[in-house]
Design a protein around this motif. Structure first.
Motif, PDB file in Angstrom:
ATOM      1  N   HIS A   1       0.855  -1.186   0.000  1.00 43.96           N
ATOM      2  CA  HIS A   1       0.000   0.000   0.000  1.00 43.96           C
ATOM      3  C   HIS A   1       0.893   1.238   0.000  1.00 43.96           C
ATOM      4  O   HIS A   1       2.118   1.138   0.147  1.00 43.96           O
TER       5      HIS A   1
ATOM      6  N   HIS B   1       0.875   5.981   0.280  1.00 41.62           N
ATOM      7  CA  HIS B   1       0.187   7.237   0.583  1.00 41.62           C
ATOM      8  C   HIS B   1       1.149   8.380   0.309  1.00 41.62           C
ATOM      9  O   HIS B   1       2.373   8.181   0.305  1.00 41.62           O
TER      10      HIS B   1
ATOM     11  N   GLU C   1       6.392   8.897   5.964  1.00 37.56           N
ATOM     12  CA  GLU C   1       5.963   8.155   7.145  1.00 37.56           C
ATOM     13  C   GLU C   1       7.164   7.660   7.939  1.00 37.56           C
ATOM     14  O   GLU C   1       8.154   7.219   7.375  1.00 37.56           O
TER      15      GLU C   1
ATOM     16  N   TYR D   1       7.591   4.837  10.858  1.00 38.90           N
ATOM     17  CA  TYR D   1       7.063   3.806  11.753  1.00 38.90           C
ATOM     18  C   TYR D   1       7.968   3.705  12.969  1.00 38.90           C
ATOM     19  O   TYR D   1       9.190   3.727  12.839  1.00 38.90           O
TER      20      TYR D   1
ATOM     21  N   HIS E   1       9.225   5.653   5.299  1.00 36.34           N
ATOM     22  CA  HIS E   1       8.719   5.408   3.944  1.00 36.34           C
ATOM     23  C   HIS E   1       8.571   6.759   3.250  1.00 36.34           C
ATOM     24  O   HIS E   1       8.055   7.704   3.845  1.00 36.34           O
TER      25      HIS E   1
ATOM     26  N   HIS F   1       4.775  -0.026   0.382  1.00 38.19           N
ATOM     27  CA  HIS F   1       5.338  -0.791   1.491  1.00 38.19           C
ATOM     28  C   HIS F   1       4.328  -1.831   1.960  1.00 38.19           C
ATOM     29  O   HIS F   1       3.137  -1.734   1.668  1.00 38.19           O
TER      30      HIS F   1
HETATM   31 FE   LIG Z   1       2.259   3.504   5.575  1.00 38.04          FE
END
Ligand SMILES: [Fe+2]
Length: 202
Positions: free
Chosen positions: A132, A134, A138, A140, A167, A173
């Motif tokens: 997926h 976006h 990002e 994490y 990301h 990812h």
């Molecule tokens: Fe993500």
């Protein structure tokens, strides 16, 4: 009563942000945070955060801050507004029953901010989170448990409590939990903070 749990989680998130250099470097702590007064919403996976959150941090840098945030999130789980972005066609029924996320801080979060989106995500053991992507970048971070993280153009990495992984914008990812669940704290920056992720095209 639950407002106090949210305030405690926000305080723990701020200490966590300050204690992990990769997190502090990703974005400054937002200056526009205000309580949004959102109602809680339970999903089946939310109960698992309390019964099976994944193994906790041990012997890592910022262990105290990672554990404190993990504990604050576990306490908050019954009061949070849990969401599930995906459909059964996309991820399957088992995934939907053992996963969930909520927005602690952000455009639609328990605490409102337009400068960031900070979400908590939980996945039970043995789940396959398909590719997926976006627009926002990002970061994490892992509060408890572990999983294998994949990103297009990179080696697979097994992340454990205290680890972080970035990301890029629209970088596909994916993630697989193995024998453990995982509890993540995820930061977004850039355009499209209120958008949902989308499954990557084949
Ligand atoms: Fe993500």
């Amino acid at each position: 009563m639950s407002r106090a749990l949210f305030d405690k989680a926000l305080e723990a998130a701020k200490a966590f942000h300050a204690a992990l250099p990769a997190v502090a470097e990703f974005q400054p702590w937002p200056s526009d945070i205000r309580w949004a007064g959102r109602e809680g919403h339970q999903v089946p996976g939310a109960a698992l955060v309390q019964s099976d959150p994944g193994y906790a941090a041990k012997g890592i840098p910022a262990e105290a801050e990672v554990r404190a945030l993990q504990q604050a999130i576990i306490a908050l789980a019954p009061h949070a507004e849990w969401r599930r972005t995906y459909t059964e066609e996309e991820v399957g029924q088992d995934f939907l029953l053992r996963y969930g996320w909520f927005e602690l801080v952000g455009p639609t979060g328990h605490f409102h901010s337009l400068q960031t989106r900070m979400t908590i995500g939980y996945w039970g053991p043995g789940l396959d989170y398909p590719w997926h992507q976006h627009t926002p970048e990002e970061l994490y971070t892992i509060l408890s448990g572990s999983a294998d993280f994949m990103a297009k153009g990179e080696e697979v990495r097994r992340l454990v409590p205290g680890d972080t992984k970035m990301h890029g914008p629209n970088q596909p990812h994916a993630m697989i939990t193995n024998g453990h669940p995982i509890l993540c704290f995820v930061f977004w920056r850039g355009e499209g903070l209120a958008d949902d992720p989308a499954m990557s095209p084949d």
